[in-house]
Design a protein around this motif. Sequence first.
Motif, PDB file in Angstrom:
ATOM      1  N   THR A 123       0.837  -1.202   0.000  1.00 56.94           N
ATOM      2  CA  THR A 123       0.000   0.000   0.000  1.00 56.94           C
ATOM      3  C   THR A 123       0.869   1.247   0.000  1.00 56.94           C
ATOM      4  OG1 THR A 123      -1.846  -1.097   1.100  1.00 56.94           O
ATOM      5  CG2 THR A 123      -1.778   1.289   1.256  1.00 56.94           C
ATOM      6  N   GLY A 124       1.910   1.271   0.834  1.00 52.34           N
ATOM      7  CA  GLY A 124       2.812   2.427   0.891  1.00 52.34           C
ATOM      8  C   GLY A 124       3.497   2.680  -0.432  1.00 52.34           C
ATOM      9  N   ALA A 125       3.922   1.614  -1.098  1.00 55.49           N
ATOM     10  CA  ALA A 125       4.579   1.773  -2.392  1.00 55.49           C
ATOM     11  C   ALA A 125       3.605   2.305  -3.436  1.00 55.49           C
ATOM     12  CB  ALA A 125       5.177   0.448  -2.850  1.00 55.49           C
ATOM     13  N   LEU A 126       2.363   1.806  -3.415  1.00 52.49           N
ATOM     14  CA  LEU A 126       1.370   2.274  -4.382  1.00 52.49           C
ATOM     15  C   LEU A 126       1.005   3.729  -4.133  1.00 52.49           C
ATOM     16  CD1 LEU A 126      -0.926  -0.888  -4.561  1.00 52.49           C
ATOM     17  CD2 LEU A 126       0.816  -0.166  -6.207  1.00 52.49           C
ATOM     18  N   ILE A 127       0.894   4.115  -2.869  1.00 55.84           N
ATOM     19  CA  ILE A 127       0.646   5.522  -2.541  1.00 55.84           C
ATOM     20  C   ILE A 127       1.805   6.367  -3.048  1.00 55.84           C
ATOM     21  CG2 ILE A 127       0.446   7.183  -0.639  1.00 55.84           C
ATOM     22  CD1 ILE A 127      -1.068   4.928   0.907  1.00 55.84           C
ATOM     23  N   GLY A 128       3.025   5.850  -2.897  1.00 53.83           N
ATOM     24  CA  GLY A 128       4.209   6.553  -3.388  1.00 53.83           C
ATOM     25  C   GLY A 128       4.203   6.744  -4.890  1.00 53.83           C
ATOM     26  N   LEU A 129       3.481   5.883  -5.599  1.00 58.86           N
ATOM     27  CA  LEU A 129       3.356   6.022  -7.054  1.00 58.86           C
ATOM     28  C   LEU A 129       2.281   7.033  -7.446  1.00 58.86           C
ATOM     29  CD1 LEU A 129       3.614   2.299  -8.187  1.00 58.86           C
ATOM     30  CD2 LEU A 129       5.284   4.116  -8.590  1.00 58.86           C
ATOM     31  N   GLY A 130       1.555   7.553  -6.451  1.00 57.17           N
ATOM     32  CA  GLY A 130       0.530   8.546  -6.740  1.00 57.17           C
ATOM     33  C   GLY A 130      -0.893   8.034  -6.644  1.00 57.17           C
ATOM     34  N   ILE A 131      -1.067   6.771  -6.257  1.00 54.01           N
ATOM     35  CA  ILE A 131      -2.405   6.208  -6.127  1.00 54.01           C
ATOM     36  C   ILE A 131      -2.989   6.660  -4.787  1.00 54.01           C
ATOM     37  CG2 ILE A 131      -3.723   4.059  -5.938  1.00 54.01           C
ATOM     38  CD1 ILE A 131      -1.587   2.743  -7.699  1.00 54.01           C
ATOM     39  N   TYR A 163      -7.091   5.046  -0.458  1.00 51.45           N
ATOM     40  CA  TYR A 163      -8.207   4.098  -0.478  1.00 51.45           C
ATOM     41  C   TYR A 163      -8.107   3.142  -1.665  1.00 51.45           C
ATOM     42  CZ  TYR A 163     -10.504   6.935  -4.081  1.00 51.45           C
ATOM     43  OH  TYR A 163     -10.790   7.606  -5.244  1.00 51.45           O
ATOM     44  N   GLU A 164      -7.648   3.638  -2.822  1.00 53.71           N
ATOM     45  CA  GLU A 164      -7.474   2.760  -3.981  1.00 53.71           C
ATOM     46  C   GLU A 164      -6.288   1.832  -3.779  1.00 53.71           C
ATOM     47  OE1 GLU A 164      -7.334   4.817  -7.725  1.00 53.71           O
ATOM     48  OE2 GLU A 164      -9.255   5.777  -7.396  1.00 53.71           O
ATOM     49  N   ALA A 165      -5.196   2.340  -3.192  1.00 51.69           N
ATOM     50  CA  ALA A 165      -4.009   1.522  -2.943  1.00 51.69           C
ATOM     51  C   ALA A 165      -4.346   0.346  -2.037  1.00 51.69           C
ATOM     52  CB  ALA A 165      -2.896   2.375  -2.341  1.00 51.69           C
ATOM     53  N   LYS A 166      -5.146   0.578  -1.008  1.00 52.61           N
ATOM     54  CA  LYS A 166      -5.545  -0.514  -0.109  1.00 52.61           C
ATOM     55  C   LYS A 166      -6.404  -1.540  -0.841  1.00 52.61           C
ATOM     56  CE  LYS A 166      -5.211   2.031   4.209  1.00 52.61           C
ATOM     57  NZ  LYS A 166      -5.924   2.604   5.355  1.00 52.61           N
ATOM     58  N   ARG A 167      -7.311  -1.069  -1.684  1.00 47.98           N
ATOM     59  CA  ARG A 167      -8.155  -1.978  -2.459  1.00 47.98           C
ATOM     60  C   ARG A 167      -7.296  -2.789  -3.434  1.00 47.98           C
ATOM     61  NH1 ARG A 167     -11.964   1.390  -5.009  1.00 47.98           N
ATOM     62  NH2 ARG A 167     -10.658   1.424  -6.854  1.00 47.98           N
ATOM     63  N   TYR A 168      -6.346  -2.118  -4.113  1.00 47.55           N
ATOM     64  CA  TYR A 168      -5.454  -2.821  -5.038  1.00 47.55           C
ATOM     65  C   TYR A 168      -4.625  -3.869  -4.301  1.00 47.55           C
ATOM     66  CZ  TYR A 168      -6.300   0.449  -8.936  1.00 47.55           C
ATOM     67  OH  TYR A 168      -6.855   1.174  -9.949  1.00 47.55           O
ATOM     68  N   GLU A 169      -4.107  -3.521  -3.119  1.00 47.69           N
ATOM     69  CA  GLU A 169      -3.296  -4.483  -2.364  1.00 47.69           C
ATOM     70  C   GLU A 169      -4.097  -5.738  -2.058  1.00 47.69           C
ATOM     71  OE1 GLU A 169      -1.118  -5.103   1.926  1.00 47.69           O
ATOM     72  OE2 GLU A 169      -1.031  -3.100   1.049  1.00 47.69           O
ATOM     73  N   GLY A 170      -5.337  -5.572  -1.644  1.00 45.31           N
ATOM     74  CA  GLY A 170      -6.178  -6.730  -1.351  1.00 45.31           C
ATOM     75  C   GLY A 170      -6.395  -7.605  -2.570  1.00 45.31           C
ATOM     76  N   LYS A 171      -6.648  -6.982  -3.696  1.00 47.73           N
ATOM     77  CA  LYS A 171      -6.896  -7.753  -4.921  1.00 47.73           C
ATOM     78  C   LYS A 171      -5.624  -8.435  -5.425  1.00 47.73           C
ATOM     79  CE  LYS A 171     -11.107  -5.668  -6.336  1.00 47.73           C
ATOM     80  NZ  LYS A 171     -12.018  -5.602  -7.440  1.00 47.73           N
ATOM     81  N   ILE A 172      -4.486  -7.744  -5.335  1.00 55.87           N
ATOM     82  CA  ILE A 172      -3.223  -8.340  -5.776  1.00 55.87           C
ATOM     83  C   ILE A 172      -2.863  -9.510  -4.872  1.00 55.87           C
ATOM     84  CG2 ILE A 172      -0.750  -7.941  -6.101  1.00 55.87           C
ATOM     85  CD1 ILE A 172      -1.564  -4.950  -6.688  1.00 55.87           C
ATOM     86  N   SER A 173      -3.031  -9.329  -3.567  1.00 56.54           N
ATOM     87  CA  SER A 173      -2.711 -10.393  -2.616  1.00 56.54           C
ATOM     88  C   SER A 173      -3.570 -11.632  -2.834  1.00 56.54           C
ATOM     89  CB  SER A 173      -2.891  -9.894  -1.185  1.00 56.54           C
ATOM     90  OG  SER A 173      -1.964  -8.865  -0.913  1.00 56.54           O
ATOM     91  N   SER A 174      -4.780 -11.447  -3.362  1.00 62.43           N
ATOM     92  CA  SER A 174      -5.656 -12.590  -3.595  1.00 62.43           C
ATOM     93  C   SER A 174      -5.457 -13.223  -4.971  1.00 62.43           C
ATOM     94  CB  SER A 174      -7.116 -12.190  -3.392  1.00 62.43           C
ATOM     95  OG  SER A 174      -7.522 -11.290  -4.395  1.00 62.43           O
ATOM     96  N   GLY A 175      -4.444 -12.770  -5.711  1.00 61.37           N
ATOM     97  CA  GLY A 175      -4.100 -13.437  -6.960  1.00 61.37           C
ATOM     98  C   GLY A 175      -4.330 -12.653  -8.234  1.00 61.37           C
ATOM     99  N   ASN A 176      -4.876 -11.447  -8.142  1.00 65.03           N
ATOM    100  CA  ASN A 176      -5.074 -10.618  -9.328  1.00 65.03           C
ATOM    101  C   ASN A 176      -3.787  -9.887  -9.701  1.00 65.03           C
ATOM    102  OD1 ASN A 176      -8.009 -10.991  -9.701  1.00 65.03           O
ATOM    103  ND2 ASN A 176      -8.134  -9.990  -7.716  1.00 65.03           N
ATOM    104  N   ALA A 177      -3.773  -9.296 -10.876  1.00 72.97           N
ATOM    105  CA  ALA A 177      -2.607  -8.539 -11.342  1.00 72.97           C
ATOM    106  C   ALA A 177      -2.960  -7.062 -11.463  1.00 72.97           C
ATOM    107  CB  ALA A 177      -2.141  -9.060 -12.705  1.00 72.97           C
ATOM    108  N   LEU A 178      -2.054  -6.213 -11.037  1.00 73.65           N
ATOM    109  CA  LEU A 178      -2.188  -4.772 -11.219  1.00 73.65           C
ATOM    110  C   LEU A 178      -1.432  -4.404 -12.490  1.00 73.65           C
ATOM    111  CD1 LEU A 178      -2.932  -1.896 -10.149  1.00 73.65           C
ATOM    112  CD2 LEU A 178      -0.682  -1.892  -9.061  1.00 73.65           C
ATOM    113  N   ILE A 179      -2.087  -3.676 -13.375  1.00 76.34           N
ATOM    114  CA  ILE A 179      -1.447  -3.208 -14.606  1.00 76.34           C
ATOM    115  C   ILE A 179      -1.548  -1.694 -14.625  1.00 76.34           C
ATOM    116  CG2 ILE A 179      -1.482  -3.235 -17.133  1.00 76.34           C
ATOM    117  CD1 ILE A 179      -2.826  -5.986 -16.935  1.00 76.34           C
ATOM    118  N   SER A 180      -0.468  -1.056 -14.994  1.00 80.74           N
ATOM    119  CA  SER A 180      -0.470   0.400 -15.110  1.00 80.74           C
ATOM    120  C   SER A 180       0.276   0.781 -16.376  1.00 80.74           C
ATOM    121  CB  SER A 180       0.166   0.985 -13.860  1.00 80.74           C
ATOM    122  OG  SER A 180       1.216   1.817 -14.124  1.00 80.74           O
TER     123      SER A 180
END
Length: 173
Positions: free
Chosen positions: A111-119, A122-139
């Motif tokens: 979450t901290g790294a994603l926030i550091g990227l400008g996310i 609240y979105e960073a926390k949601r992304y972390e949960g989805k990535i941890s459960s097996g999804n992929a983040l694409i940017s």
Amino acid sequence: MTKAVFCIAQSMEQAELIVNHLKMADFSNNDISVLFPDKSTTQDFAHEKHTKSPEGGAIGGALGLGAGAIFGWLAGIGSLAIPGLGPFIAAGPIMGALSGAAVGAATGGLTGALIGLGIPEYEAKRYEGKISSGNALISVRATTSEERDVAKKIFEHAHAEDISVTTEAAVSA
């Protein structure tokens, strides 16, 4: 102004399709990032392996030949362990951000790294949960509104989830 367009892919096949379409739309391999859990290892300690495109196939061994070829095209593909979350595979500019100080401390985490990227948080926390459960983040980095529209359309046509646009933060090395 440079912005990043983000989405969540629910499978490696969907992530591969999205990356392939971004490539066909002339986005640079240096502008596309992918992050997903590495299910091929059980290592729980922090380490980092930097590789480049020619070695992308080695990472792809666990992913399948097609995915290895697509993800191997991206810049800086490698694996890293995020304290408290486990091993991940990352490619593109996100690799540099995740291997930096934001992940060095267990308190920073993904979450901290994603926030550091400008996310936004609240979105960073949601992304972390989805990535941890097996999804992929694409940017993908987009410098014009036309590029942002193209990226969003690619994500939408692939039925990606949680599509968002944010101003890209500078990543310090």
